[in-house]
Design a protein around this motif. Structure first.
Motif, PDB file in Angstrom:
ATOM      1  N   TYR A  82       2.863  10.653 -19.923  1.00 12.97           N
ATOM      2  CA  TYR A  82       2.768   9.666 -18.850  1.00 12.97           C
ATOM      3  C   TYR A  82       1.939   8.460 -19.274  1.00 12.97           C
ATOM      4  N   ASN A  83       2.297   7.292 -18.734  1.00 13.55           N
ATOM      5  CA  ASN A  83       1.472   6.105 -18.904  1.00 13.55           C
ATOM      6  C   ASN A  83       0.226   6.252 -18.042  1.00 13.55           C
ATOM      7  N   LEU A  84      -0.894   5.819 -18.570  1.00 14.30           N
ATOM      8  CA  LEU A  84      -2.155   5.904 -17.838  1.00 14.30           C
ATOM      9  C   LEU A  84      -2.859   4.562 -17.894  1.00 14.30           C
ATOM     10  N   PHE A  85      -3.400   4.151 -16.761  1.00 19.76           N
ATOM     11  CA  PHE A  85      -4.148   2.907 -16.680  1.00 19.76           C
ATOM     12  C   PHE A  85      -5.545   3.205 -16.168  1.00 19.76           C
ATOM     13  N   LYS A  86      -6.542   2.635 -16.842  1.00 13.02           N
ATOM     14  CA  LYS A  86      -7.933   2.884 -16.482  1.00 13.02           C
ATOM     15  C   LYS A  86      -8.530   1.659 -15.793  1.00 13.02           C
ATOM     16  N   PHE A  87      -9.376   1.925 -14.808  1.00  9.32           N
ATOM     17  CA  PHE A  87     -10.065   0.873 -14.070  1.00  9.32           C
ATOM     18  C   PHE A  87     -11.542   1.232 -13.992  1.00  9.32           C
ATOM     19  N   ASN A  88     -12.392   0.265 -14.282  1.00 10.99           N
ATOM     20  CA  ASN A  88     -13.829   0.493 -14.135  1.00 10.99           C
ATOM     21  C   ASN A  88     -14.216   0.299 -12.678  1.00 10.99           C
ATOM     22  N   THR A  89     -15.180   1.078 -12.231  1.00  9.80           N
ATOM     23  CA  THR A  89     -15.696   0.938 -10.870  1.00  9.80           C
ATOM     24  C   THR A  89     -17.210   1.061 -10.892  1.00  9.80           C
ATOM     25  N   SER A  90     -17.842   0.358  -9.974  1.00 10.34           N
ATOM     26  CA  SER A  90     -19.302   0.358  -9.925  1.00 10.34           C
ATOM     27  C   SER A  90     -19.861   1.746  -9.623  1.00 10.34           C
ATOM     28  N   GLY A  91     -19.119   2.535  -8.849  1.00  8.85           N
ATOM     29  CA  GLY A  91     -19.642   3.821  -8.406  1.00  8.85           C
ATOM     30  C   GLY A  91     -20.542   3.706  -7.191  1.00  8.85           C
ATOM     31  N   GLU A  92     -20.780   2.468  -6.739  1.00  8.82           N
ATOM     32  CA  GLU A  92     -21.577   2.250  -5.527  1.00  8.82           C
ATOM     33  C   GLU A  92     -20.744   2.611  -4.307  1.00  8.82           C
ATOM     34  N   LYS A  93     -21.367   3.196  -3.313  1.00 12.53           N
ATOM     35  CA  LYS A  93     -20.648   3.805  -2.198  1.00 12.53           C
ATOM     36  C   LYS A  93     -19.662   2.862  -1.518  1.00 12.53           C
ATOM     37  N   ASP A  94     -20.017   1.610  -1.307  1.00 19.40           N
ATOM     38  CA  ASP A  94     -19.118   0.690  -0.603  1.00 19.40           C
ATOM     39  C   ASP A  94     -18.232  -0.097  -1.558  1.00 19.40           C
ATOM     40  N   THR A  95     -18.822  -0.646  -2.605  1.00 18.30           N
ATOM     41  CA  THR A  95     -18.039  -1.511  -3.494  1.00 18.30           C
ATOM     42  C   THR A  95     -16.995  -0.739  -4.296  1.00 18.30           C
ATOM     43  N   GLU A  96     -17.191   0.561  -4.505  1.00 18.42           N
ATOM     44  CA  GLU A  96     -16.193   1.320  -5.256  1.00 18.42           C
ATOM     45  C   GLU A  96     -14.876   1.434  -4.481  1.00 18.42           C
ATOM     46  N   LEU A  97     -14.923   1.242  -3.172  1.00 21.30           N
ATOM     47  CA  LEU A  97     -13.697   1.270  -2.376  1.00 21.30           C
ATOM     48  C   LEU A  97     -12.842   0.044  -2.665  1.00 21.30           C
ATOM     49  N   GLU A  98     -13.483  -1.083  -2.905  1.00 19.58           N
ATOM     50  CA  GLU A  98     -12.720  -2.278  -3.272  1.00 19.58           C
ATOM     51  C   GLU A  98     -12.137  -2.121  -4.675  1.00 19.58           C
ATOM     52  N   ASP A  99     -12.863  -1.407  -5.542  1.00 22.44           N
ATOM     53  CA  ASP A  99     -12.322  -1.115  -6.880  1.00 22.44           C
ATOM     54  C   ASP A  99     -11.093  -0.220  -6.756  1.00 22.44           C
ATOM     55  N   LEU A 100     -11.148   0.721  -5.824  1.00 23.77           N
ATOM     56  CA  LEU A 100      -9.994   1.579  -5.566  1.00 23.77           C
ATOM     57  C   LEU A 100      -8.818   0.752  -5.060  1.00 23.77           C
ATOM     58  N   TYR A 101      -9.094  -0.192  -4.184  1.00 27.54           N
ATOM     59  CA  TYR A 101      -8.042  -1.062  -3.649  1.00 27.54           C
ATOM     60  C   TYR A 101      -7.339  -1.813  -4.789  1.00 27.54           C
ATOM     61  N   ILE A 102      -8.109  -2.309  -5.743  1.00 30.25           N
ATOM     62  CA  ILE A 102      -7.536  -3.040  -6.876  1.00 30.25           C
ATOM     63  C   ILE A 102      -6.582  -2.138  -7.670  1.00 30.25           C
ATOM     64  N   ALA A 103      -7.000  -0.891  -7.895  1.00 33.45           N
ATOM     65  CA  ALA A 103      -6.161   0.050  -8.641  1.00 33.45           C
ATOM     66  C   ALA A 103      -4.880   0.377  -7.873  1.00 33.45           C
ATOM     67  N   LEU A 104      -4.998   0.573  -6.564  1.00 34.16           N
ATOM     68  CA  LEU A 104      -3.827   0.911  -5.766  1.00 34.16           C
ATOM     69  C   LEU A 104      -2.894  -0.291  -5.608  1.00 34.16           C
ATOM     70  N   ASP A 105      -3.469  -1.478  -5.556  1.00 35.26           N
ATOM     71  CA  ASP A 105      -2.652  -2.691  -5.507  1.00 35.26           C
ATOM     72  C   ASP A 105      -1.849  -2.834  -6.797  1.00 35.26           C
ATOM     73  N   PHE A 106      -2.464  -2.475  -7.910  1.00 28.19           N
ATOM     74  CA  PHE A 106      -1.768  -2.474  -9.204  1.00 28.19           C
ATOM     75  C   PHE A 106      -0.585  -1.507  -9.150  1.00 28.19           C
ATOM     76  N   ALA A 107      -0.823  -0.328  -8.563  1.00 27.57           N
ATOM     77  CA  ALA A 107       0.247   0.669  -8.436  1.00 27.57           C
ATOM     78  C   ALA A 107       1.404   0.120  -7.607  1.00 27.57           C
ATOM     79  N   LYS A 108       1.073  -0.560  -6.520  1.00 33.10           N
ATOM     80  CA  LYS A 108       2.122  -1.120  -5.662  1.00 33.10           C
ATOM     81  C   LYS A 108       2.941  -2.152  -6.422  1.00 33.10           C
ATOM     82  N   LYS A 109       2.270  -2.971  -7.222  1.00 39.03           N
ATOM     83  CA  LYS A 109       2.973  -4.002  -7.992  1.00 39.03           C
ATOM     84  C   LYS A 109       3.871  -3.391  -9.060  1.00 39.03           C
TER      85      LYS A 109
END
Length: 222
Positions: free
Chosen positions: A60-87
């Motif tokens: 399988y193809n795999l794509f890695k995304f860095n995230t801060s790991g901070e409780k709130d900002t990591e959710l926006e990092d998740l959004y970026i990864a999921l937006d990539f998936a949608k695209k």
């Protein structure tokens, strides 16, 4: 249904991927988020950088995304990864959320924002039965971290057998930790599974971080 899978390399995300394949979903890719903080609320930290090896032996193809790991900002990092998936053309996201309302809810909310469906096939499974079923179904995984009183620390770095799993369950009943490790009692790394074309051989070293905190640092995989 075209999906991308949130993949940490641990037993839960690997089983979720397995479920998606056998449900007939088309797997577009795996997504790994790598937190800077070890105490991330959303994402596994130990050895997640080695998911590339697992993706390779599964094809399988795999794509890695860095995230801060901070409780709130990591959710926006998740959004970026999921937006990539949608695209990429994904209709949905598959994850290995097992018991954490925080993880499942936030993945669902991010998917809802993007118009994606969220699939959590492990949600609320019986923890003890699940651990045993994994081994019976051919999933081989090692324990890469331990942070629970009463957890048999000598199992760290070892491929868990059915007897080991029974021992973990017995200790979980005695000391009150989650037998499937959903509370962070332990982390895992899968070295073989039904979707693997080859078994991974892992080498590493054990480090004791605290009284009940042990880590297995992977140094080489082939």
């Amino acid at each position: 249904m075209k999906v991308c899978v949130l993949f940490s390399g641990g037993k839960d995300s690997t089983f979720a991927l397995h479920w998606a394949v056998f449900k007939g979903f088309e797997i577009l890719c795996l997504l790994t988020l790598i937190p800077k903080r070890e105490d991330s609320w959303m994402f596994q930290h130990p050895n997640v950088e080695y998911t590339t090896y697992q993706a390779n032996v599964m094809g399988y193809n795999l794509f890695k995304f860095n995230t801060s790991g901070e409780k709130d900002t990591e959710l926006e990092d998740l959004y970026i990864a999921l937006d990539f998936a949608k695209k990429l053309g994904a209709d949905g996201i598959v994850s290995g959320a097992l018991l954490s309302d925080y993880q499942r809810l936030n993945i669902s909310l991010m998917c809802e924002r993007l118009g994606l469906k969220s699939f959590t096939p492990l949600w609320r499974k019986n923890q003890e039965k699940y651990l045993l079923e994994l081994i019976e179904d051919g999933f081989e995984f090692i324990i890469t971290s331990i942070s629970a009183y009463g957890f048999p620390y000598e199992l760290i770095g070892k491929v868990i057998s059915k007897e080991d799993a029974k021992r973990i369950i017995s200790q979980a009943r005695k000391f009150g930790f989650n037998p499937a490790f959903e509370g962070g009692e332990a982390e895992t790394f899968v070295v073989n599974a039904p979707l693997f074309k080859r078994k991974l051989k892992v080498h590493g070293e054990v480090k004791r971080i605290g009284e009940e905190n042990w880590k297995y640092i992977i140094t080489h995989i082939h």
